[in-house]
Design an enzyme around this catalytic site. Structure first.
Site, PDB file in Angstrom:
ATOM      1  N   ASP A 262     -21.926 -60.158  26.218  1.00  0.00           N
ATOM      2  CA  ASP A 262     -22.840 -60.438  25.112  1.00  0.00           C
ATOM      3  C   ASP A 262     -24.202 -59.840  25.452  1.00  0.00           C
ATOM      4  OD1 ASP A 262     -20.718 -61.822  24.136  1.00  0.00           O
ATOM      5  OD2 ASP A 262     -21.685 -63.785  24.087  1.00  0.00           O
TER       6      ASP A 262
ATOM      7  N   ASP B  74     -15.431 -67.276  12.787  1.00  0.00           N
ATOM      8  CA  ASP B  74     -16.049 -68.244  13.688  1.00  0.00           C
ATOM      9  C   ASP B  74     -16.083 -69.583  12.964  1.00  0.00           C
ATOM     10  OD1 ASP B  74     -16.537 -66.042  15.335  1.00  0.00           O
ATOM     11  OD2 ASP B  74     -18.453 -65.647  14.358  1.00  0.00           O
TER      12      ASP B  74
END
Length: 237
Positions: A8, A129
């Site tokens: 990330d 998500d």
């Protein structure tokens, strides 16, 4: 089953957030490219990268460093975060990146998804998500009106071949994936499901494999040493 180590990127650094909260950040490296190469060296077959600045602002921010990863590595890279236009998809794919992930844009702009899947086919992945079973958007800071399963079915109808399914409540917590939700998703659609969120030990990889997902994204557990990548890949095979 493929193991996807996660890198990330926020402000050019390799970080991990807890449950997607930007104020709960741990910096693991100032050099995301080095980190990516480390996972490749350990045997990774595919790399999962998130542009966190892009996810939050709605415009991809860290493409230069992510492209550098893709160019230097001998394995494919998939990237998500702030990819909201056909032009941006094209730009990213032209930089050596194998797959783009559409998340918020998939919810807000089904026409974009339809066009992207028709134009780029397998190079486009849908990111779902979920927060309490509902699809979250905009860097997980808002919730849509779709349930994760109904949205996945909608994406399958549009031609999606792969979905990355993240349970936000488990993300970065090392408490184990939401196996029930993952199994429900695998049974609901006829396409590949990559599980994300909660992997904290090698047993979680084994459990996910039994549920029938095609891949698992592993983030924090690799950085803390709770999961050894080589062993995880061995179990997944």
């Amino acid at each position: 089953m493929i193991i996807y180590p996660a890198v990330d990127v926020r402000e050019g650094k390799c970080v991990r957030l807890t449950q997607g909260e930007f104020n709960k950040e741990t910096v693991y490296s100032d050099n995301p490219v080095e980190m990516a190469l480390r996972w490749e060296k350990a045997g990774a077959q595919y790399l999962h990268v998130v542009d966190l600045d892009g996810a939050r602002t709605g415009k991809a921010q860290n493409i230069a460093v992510i492209s550098e990863m893709a160019v230097k590595m001998g394995i494919p890279v998939q990237v998500g975060g702030g990819i909201r236009t056909i032009e941006m998809i094209e730009t990213i794919l032209c930089k050596g990146i194998e797959r783009v992930i559409l998340g918020t844009s998939a919810v807000k702009d089904p026409e974009l998804v339809k066009r992207a899947l028709k134009t780029f086919e397998n190079n486009v992945v849908i990111g779902i998500d979920a927060k309490d079973g509902m699809v979250a958007i905009e860097g997980w800071e808002k919730t849509s009106e779709f349930t994760a399963v109904s949205f996945a079915k909608k994406m399958e109808e549009l031609g999606a071949k792969t979905i990355i399914y993240t349970d936000i409540s488990r993300d970065g917590m090392l408490t184990g994936p939401n196996l029930k939700a993952m199994e429900e998703m695998v049974k609901a659609v006829n396409i590949d499901i990559i599980a994300s969120g909660g992997v904290g030990k090698l047993e979680d990889i084994k459990n996910l494999k039994e549920v029938g997902v095609s891949g698992a994204i592993v983030g924090r557990a690799l950085y803390t040493g709770d999961v050894d990548l080589k062993q995880a890949i061995e179990i997944a095979r």
